[in-house]
Each structure stands twice: as C-alpha cells, then as structure tokens.
Design an enzyme around this catalytic site. Structure first.
Site, PDB file in Angstrom:
ATOM      1  N   HIS A 165       3.051   3.018  12.724  1.00 43.16           N
ATOM      2  CA  HIS A 165       2.152   4.013  13.335  1.00 43.16           C
ATOM      3  C   HIS A 165       2.804   4.768  14.486  1.00 43.16           C
ATOM      4  O   HIS A 165       2.169   5.618  15.088  1.00 43.16           O
ATOM      5  CB  HIS A 165       0.835   3.405  13.820  1.00 43.16           C
ATOM      6  CG  HIS A 165       0.058   2.677  12.759  1.00 43.16           C
ATOM      7  ND1 HIS A 165      -1.243   2.286  12.916  1.00 43.16           N
ATOM      8  CD2 HIS A 165       0.414   2.270  11.506  1.00 43.16           C
ATOM      9  CE1 HIS A 165      -1.657   1.660  11.824  1.00 43.16           C
ATOM     10  NE2 HIS A 165      -0.664   1.634  10.953  1.00 43.16           N
ATOM     11  N   GLU A 215       4.502  -5.797   3.712  1.00 47.01           N
ATOM     12  CA  GLU A 215       4.392  -5.138   5.024  1.00 47.01           C
ATOM     13  C   GLU A 215       5.621  -5.481   5.874  1.00 47.01           C
ATOM     14  O   GLU A 215       6.160  -6.588   5.806  1.00 47.01           O
ATOM     15  CB  GLU A 215       3.142  -5.628   5.773  1.00 47.01           C
ATOM     16  CG  GLU A 215       1.834  -5.141   5.183  1.00 47.01           C
ATOM     17  CD  GLU A 215       1.354  -3.808   5.774  1.00 47.01           C
ATOM     18  OE1 GLU A 215       2.154  -3.096   6.414  1.00 47.01           O
ATOM     19  OE2 GLU A 215       0.159  -3.497   5.570  1.00 47.01           O
ATOM     20  N   HIS A 243       0.841  -1.198   0.000  1.00 46.64           N
ATOM     21  CA  HIS A 243       0.000   0.000   0.000  1.00 46.64           C
ATOM     22  C   HIS A 243       0.878   1.250   0.000  1.00 46.64           C
ATOM     23  O   HIS A 243       1.975   1.244   0.560  1.00 46.64           O
ATOM     24  CB  HIS A 243      -0.997   0.001   1.159  1.00 46.64           C
ATOM     25  CG  HIS A 243      -0.396   0.073   2.526  1.00 46.64           C
ATOM     26  ND1 HIS A 243      -0.001   1.250   3.109  1.00 46.64           N
ATOM     27  CD2 HIS A 243      -0.129  -0.899   3.440  1.00 46.64           C
ATOM     28  CE1 HIS A 243       0.475   1.002   4.331  1.00 46.64           C
ATOM     29  NE2 HIS A 243       0.408  -0.293   4.558  1.00 46.64           N
ATOM     30  N   GLU A 277      -5.096   1.763   2.702  1.00 40.48           N
ATOM     31  CA  GLU A 277      -5.023   0.567   3.542  1.00 40.48           C
ATOM     32  C   GLU A 277      -5.207   0.926   5.008  1.00 40.48           C
ATOM     33  O   GLU A 277      -5.654   0.113   5.797  1.00 40.48           O
ATOM     34  CB  GLU A 277      -3.668  -0.128   3.341  1.00 40.48           C
ATOM     35  CG  GLU A 277      -3.577  -1.525   3.960  1.00 40.48           C
ATOM     36  CD  GLU A 277      -3.052  -1.516   5.411  1.00 40.48           C
ATOM     37  OE1 GLU A 277      -3.133  -2.594   6.048  1.00 40.48           O
ATOM     38  OE2 GLU A 277      -2.563  -0.480   5.897  1.00 40.48           O
ATOM     39  N   GLU A 278      -4.849   2.178   5.365  1.00 41.69           N
ATOM     40  CA  GLU A 278      -4.822   2.566   6.784  1.00 41.69           C
ATOM     41  C   GLU A 278      -6.174   3.056   7.285  1.00 41.69           C
ATOM     42  O   GLU A 278      -6.268   3.564   8.399  1.00 41.69           O
ATOM     43  CB  GLU A 278      -3.768   3.661   7.014  1.00 41.69           C
ATOM     44  CG  GLU A 278      -2.341   3.262   6.648  1.00 41.69           C
ATOM     45  CD  GLU A 278      -1.734   2.248   7.620  1.00 41.69           C
ATOM     46  OE1 GLU A 278      -2.455   1.746   8.505  1.00 41.69           O
ATOM     47  OE2 GLU A 278      -0.533   1.959   7.473  1.00 41.69           O
ATOM     48  N   ASP A 288       6.129   1.553   7.494  1.00 39.14           N
ATOM     49  CA  ASP A 288       4.778   1.130   7.078  1.00 39.14           C
ATOM     50  C   ASP A 288       4.308   1.965   5.905  1.00 39.14           C
ATOM     51  O   ASP A 288       3.625   2.954   6.092  1.00 39.14           O
ATOM     52  CB  ASP A 288       3.842   1.255   8.280  1.00 39.14           C
ATOM     53  CG  ASP A 288       2.468   0.669   8.048  1.00 39.14           C
ATOM     54  OD1 ASP A 288       2.265  -0.014   7.030  1.00 39.14           O
ATOM     55  OD2 ASP A 288       1.591   0.888   8.907  1.00 39.14           O
ATOM     56  N   ASP A 298      -0.281   4.370   1.023  1.00 35.91           N
ATOM     57  CA  ASP A 298      -0.720   5.395   1.977  1.00 35.91           C
ATOM     58  C   ASP A 298      -0.049   5.226   3.331  1.00 35.91           C
ATOM     59  O   ASP A 298       0.549   4.178   3.636  1.00 35.91           O
ATOM     60  CB  ASP A 298      -2.249   5.383   2.130  1.00 35.91           C
ATOM     61  CG  ASP A 298      -2.789   4.063   2.659  1.00 35.91           C
ATOM     62  OD1 ASP A 298      -2.256   2.990   2.251  1.00 35.91           O
ATOM     63  OD2 ASP A 298      -3.715   4.086   3.482  1.00 35.91           O
TER      64      ASP A 298
END
Lengths: 369, 369
Positions: free
Chosen positions: B346, B172, B83, B143-144, B113, B85
């Site tokens: 995150h 990931e 992903h 995705e988030e 990430d 984003d």
C-alpha cells in the site's frame, strides 16, 4: 413619490414609549428584530426615543451604539449599560404573553438577553430627571458575536470620555439579583505527541491518545477552589470540553489534543491562572487558545453599596463571563443587575415575568432617585 | 468493422508467458492495471494463459476469480491462492526497474502486494505438471476492499468444492519467509456518558471526557501478551486508535468515545478476546465494531512441514491479518509465503528484488516437485 403622513413615518420608525410601563417597553423592544450586525432599526428607535422623550440628556450616536448622559455636576458618575443585539431568530419572534401563577409572562427572543434590562434603563433615562449621581447610558451592538466587534470596544476607541465613571451597572439578566464581578475564562489545548506505527506492530510506535491518561486523571481528580473575593464566593471550574485523536483504525496515533476550559476567580490574573495550569499539566504541551480576564465584584465602592441596599441588601458572585470585565479593565467597578433568568439566555423559549422587569426598574429608581 | 490480426488481438489481451522467468511475469502482471472492482482484464489474461499454457489443469472462471486444479488422485491437496487486485493507482504504473546492489529491483503498484506471489504460482501452474500433491490454484478479486466483496467468499458460496484441501499457501508478501497463521483483530468502542451543563456551572453536570481517564490509564498500563502457538510467538496489542468528545467550548460534554484496536493471538477465539476486553474495561459501555478471527499457524500438518523444510527450516508468526484466516475458518491449515516486504504494501514506492521472486518460486517448486 407618495406623501407619507407623520404618524405612519413614526410607526415605520418603531416609536418607543419610554415613560410607560418598562415591561411593555420590553415587549416593544423584543418586537424590533436586532440580531447581531443588524441593529440599525433598534438603534434608530432608541436614539429617536431618547432625543424626543429625554431632552435633559446629551445624546450621541456612534455606529449602532446610542449614548446619553446627564451633566448635573454630581461628584460621582454611574454608567448603565445594555446591549441591543440578540442571538439569531429561532422561531421566537414576535413576542407573546401568557398568564401564569405569578402574573403575565413575556415570551420572545431577547426577553431575557437583554431587552428587559435595556427597558429598565431606557425608562429611567426618560423619567428620572434629577438622579443623585450623574448617569451615562450606553446601549450597544454586537455583544453576542466576536469580542472585537463589541460596541463597547467601539466606544472605548472612538469616544473614550463617554466611558469615564465611578461605577457601572450592566443590565444583563441576573434574576433581579445583584451579581458582583465575573470569573475569568480561558481555553487551553493540551497536546500530546507520539510516533505513528501500524497497530499490529504497536511497539514500533508511541500512542499519543494513551498519553492523555495523565492529564485526564489530573482533571478527574481536580478539586476546584471556592474563593471569597470582597465578600462573594466564586466557584472555579476546570473541565475538558473537547478531545480528538486518531489516524485510522489500524494506526497507532501520533497526536491527541485535549481542550480544557478553566473558569477562574477574580483573585487571580489571567497570567496567574495560566501558570496554575502549567503547573498542573507540567509535562504536557499547553497552548492558551483564548482568555477573558475576570473582574472583581466592585462592591467595595460606596455607590455599589447604595445599589445593594436598594436591591434588598444582598449580592451573589456572577458565574459566567460578561462585559462587566470590560469595565473592570477600565478601572470601573461594575456589577450585573437585570430581570430574567440567565439560564434561559440563548434558549429558544426565553421568557421573563413582566413583574420582575418592573421590580428591577423600581430598584434602579430607588438607587438613583 | 476492420479486420484485426491474431497477434494484435493477443496483445490487446495481455498475453502472459507463464513458463518464462517469474520475475518477468511479475512485471507483466504489474503492467495490467487491476484496481479492486476492475479486475476483468487481468482475470481474462490469467484465464487465457492457463487455458493455453497449462492444458493439464482444469480451469474454471467464476466472476473475476480464475481457478485451476490438477486431478492426479494424490492423497493430499494443497491450495495456492493469491489476489489479483491492487489498491488505487498512485502515480506508480507502469512498472520500472532499477539496478541495485542486490540485483534488479522491480518498482510499481502491486509488485509487493501481491503480483510477485501470483507470478510464482502461475509459473508453477504451467511448469510443474506432476506435483507431489494435488494442487488447486485460486486467483481472486476484491481482496483490498470490504470483506463481503472478497473473491474467496464468492468461491466459498458458488463453488465450495474448489476450496477443499489439506493445506493452503497464501502468496502474500512475507519477505520470502513462511509466516504462520495470523492474529485476530477487532475494534471496539468504549463509550462514556455524562450529563451536559454550562462549564461555568460544571457541578451541575458530569464530564464524559474525564470519565475516559480510567480506560486510558488501563490502556497506558496494559502489558500485552506474547503467546506461543504451535511453536510461533505472537505479540498481541491493545491500542487506542481514536478518541472523540466535546459539545462546545463552554459545555461540560455528555459523551466521549474511545476506539480501541485489539490484536489477539490465535490461542483465543474472538469471543474470548471480547470477554477479555469486557473484563479489562468492566464498567464501561463496550461495543464491538468489527472483528476478524485469528488463524492458528497451521504448521502441525505434515504438508506444512514439507514447505518449511523447502524454505530453509524456519517460520515466523504473522503480525497482520490476512485471508489465511478465511482458510482457517474452513478448517484448512494455511500460511503466508511470498516475495516482497509487507511493510511496503500500500506504499506508493512498492518494490521487490526480482531475485527474491525467483527464490520463492524455487522454494515452491522444491515443496511440490
């Protein structure tokens, strides 16, 4: 400035007829809006009525508290007390009436809590000029709000000599039954700590909510005491009233808090009640949030016995907490006795049988007559 | 309108050099802000780079998803997906570098990430012209955020033929270790009802918070399974993640709700996991709030075995939930494999060793070369 005639001035001032039917007087008091903090109009009306219709009494104003007393030199003195304020208006003013099976029912804010009780006392103040005990009347403000605004506290600080007596009757609604003393009540927080972690790796954390399992099992299995004090039976209680915990949907929470309300009988002091809770929840972090002391029934006093006999010979234990315990703290035995169902206090549909107000006034007259 | 020279247009377009060092490419991707919902600039840059530097691929744009694939007629096809984003910016852009004991550390939002994983795949797309399997690259958006905005879902609905493959690698962060499958995760609410009453008359009510004692004891005593699936060990979890209850400080509460997160191994379907919880909390009212299916490791496929061997021969079970399970739902065995520590995803201080990015790219090249 326009001239105002005396009668219209009196009407503007909410003239109360103390000598008439105490049930009608209740309706007149209900119709003077008196939400906590805005009691001046009702205090003005009460003060004016006492000064003009009960000249045998010494009347005193202290903020929005109105005091009045006899000075007959009797060996014993009794306080009759009632608060003048109500909870906020909830589409339940002015008063209205309904004819029912048991006579006229008076509806409206304060009809139960506690303008019926106030009316019986005001009626007595004006009509019983030679009571067998000296009497002090206390009509006070701000009972329905924070304890430190309570008008009884104001009198205690500013006119303590007005709160000297051998016995006190608080006219809070009690279904016209004498309720002795009151239980103590305290709230405590039981806080459990844990260690935060991602819930996919829960073994790296420690779940604070899971750690409430013990305290909750204790609460669920708790057998509250029923305690006899001075002949009355008090039913204690221990109830969770709140629980919070949680950080996010995927996080092992590191804190959870259980709030518990404990109602305890007047054979225990607040300190003893806290000690009992600490023993019960020994390994938990326990914080006392607030605590109000209990009051013993006060029925051992011979003056109290006269009231019980006037009321028909029986008394019951008070369940809730009332200002009776303020008198207990001053060393004055005190009871609740007033018209109306206490379960309707603070309900929108407060209502009281007008006959019950008259009956309570009659008992008070027999007690003091 | 002013004339704009070609080089400055290219700069404005965030030109990416796919053939250069994948660690440098990671830094370039980090420096293109791409919070979920605002992926157009990064998708434009990725599309442009693929169209100009990987002419051997068929490139396709679908919203802010960029797709590219070989058509070499190989018997097997592998999807490489990542992903584009990130979670919101938190004072962690642009990227910056630090020299450490183990070489240069790249800091910045998305470094873990998952722009490191994206970079390894983009590098491979441009530099490996004759892979041993046909390859489909999927660089997707959103995705988030909520599952129904996820770019893989867009492709599934609009270009389903682009998601046909025999095996998928999701880049990931996995510390450069192959993580097989993923556990399922569901949240359920356990709701207990009671009957409201004044806490001074608790016997007239029924305390819903006390009724959580049973479910909490079950949780506190629960022994989660450790389950081996296709040679990998999954550690399940069952954790309270929230609890609420309470009406007021003097009211016996009539409702309390416990929210529980269950992580379950891929040997169970969501239906089996729910049945397990219903058995565990048999007498409670249980509601499934949300549920994401687990995915089996996907290591039984011979193509997967080639990747495991290229990576040094070992694989571990994935703890969290990832889009790997979307591929599993399509019947495509899938694994996670990417640079960076997933525990830093995150976090404000996301950081990755640049050497680890290069190592992962090298493993991928051996796998497909």
């Amino acid at each position: 400035m326009a001239a105002v005639s005396a009668p219209s001035m009196l009407r503007a001032m909410n003239v109360l007829d103390l000598a008439a039917d105490p049930a009608e007087l209740t309706a007149a008091l209900v119709d003077i809006e008196s939400v906590s903090g805005a009691e001046q109009p009702i205090a003005d009306a009460v003060e004016h009525a006492l000064r003009t219709q009960a000249e045998h009494l010494e009347v005193r104003r202290c903020g929005n508290v109105v005091l009045a007393r006899t000075a007959l030199g009797r060996p014993r003195r009794v306080i009759l007390a009632g608060h003048l304020d109500t909870v906020p208006v909830n589409d339940n003013l002015p008063s209205w009436r309904e004819e029912g099976e048991h006579g006229t029912i008076l509806h409206g804010l304060g009809s139960v809590d506690m303008k019926g009780g106030d009316a019986t006392m005001l009626h007595l103040a004006a009509t019983l000029r030679e009571p067998r005990h000296d009497v002090t009347f206390v009509f006070y403000d701000c009972e329905e709000v924070e304890a430190d605004r309570n008008g009884l506290g104001t009198v205690e600080r500013e006119l303590p000599e007005w709160l000297r007596a051998d016995f006190a009757v608080l006219g809070e609604a009690s279904n016209g039954v004498i309720e002795g003393g009151c239980q103590g009540t305290m709230r405590v927080e039981i806080r459990r700590a844990g260690r935060r972690a991602h819930s996919a790796r829960a073994w790296m954390g420690s779940n604070a909510i899971h750690a409430l399992a013990g305290p909750l099992a204790t609460l669920a299995g708790y057998e509250p005491r029923s305690v006899e004090v001075d002949g009355l039976t008090y039913h204690e209680g221990l109830q969770a009233v709140g629980v919070t915990g949680g950080v996010a949907g995927n996080v092992v929470p590191d804190e959870a808090v259980l709030t518990v309300n404990h109602r305890f009988a007047p054979d225990r002091t607040p300190e003893q009640a806290v000690a009992h809770l600490r023993e019960l929840f020994d390994d938990a972090e326990l914080t006392v949030v607030d605590c109000s002391a209990p009051a013993r029934p006060g029925l051992t006093d011979p003056v109290a016995d006269q009231l019980v006999r006037a009321a028909g010979g029986s008394a019951v234990a008070k369940l809730g907490w009332t200002d009776v315990s303020r008198f207990a703290a001053l060393g004055i035995p005190a009871v609740n006795f007033g018209p109306g169902d206490p379960a309707l206090a603070h309900a929108q549909h407060e209502q009281v049988a007008m006959a019950e107000i008259r009956r309570v006034a009659e008992v008070m007259r027999q007690f003091l007559g």
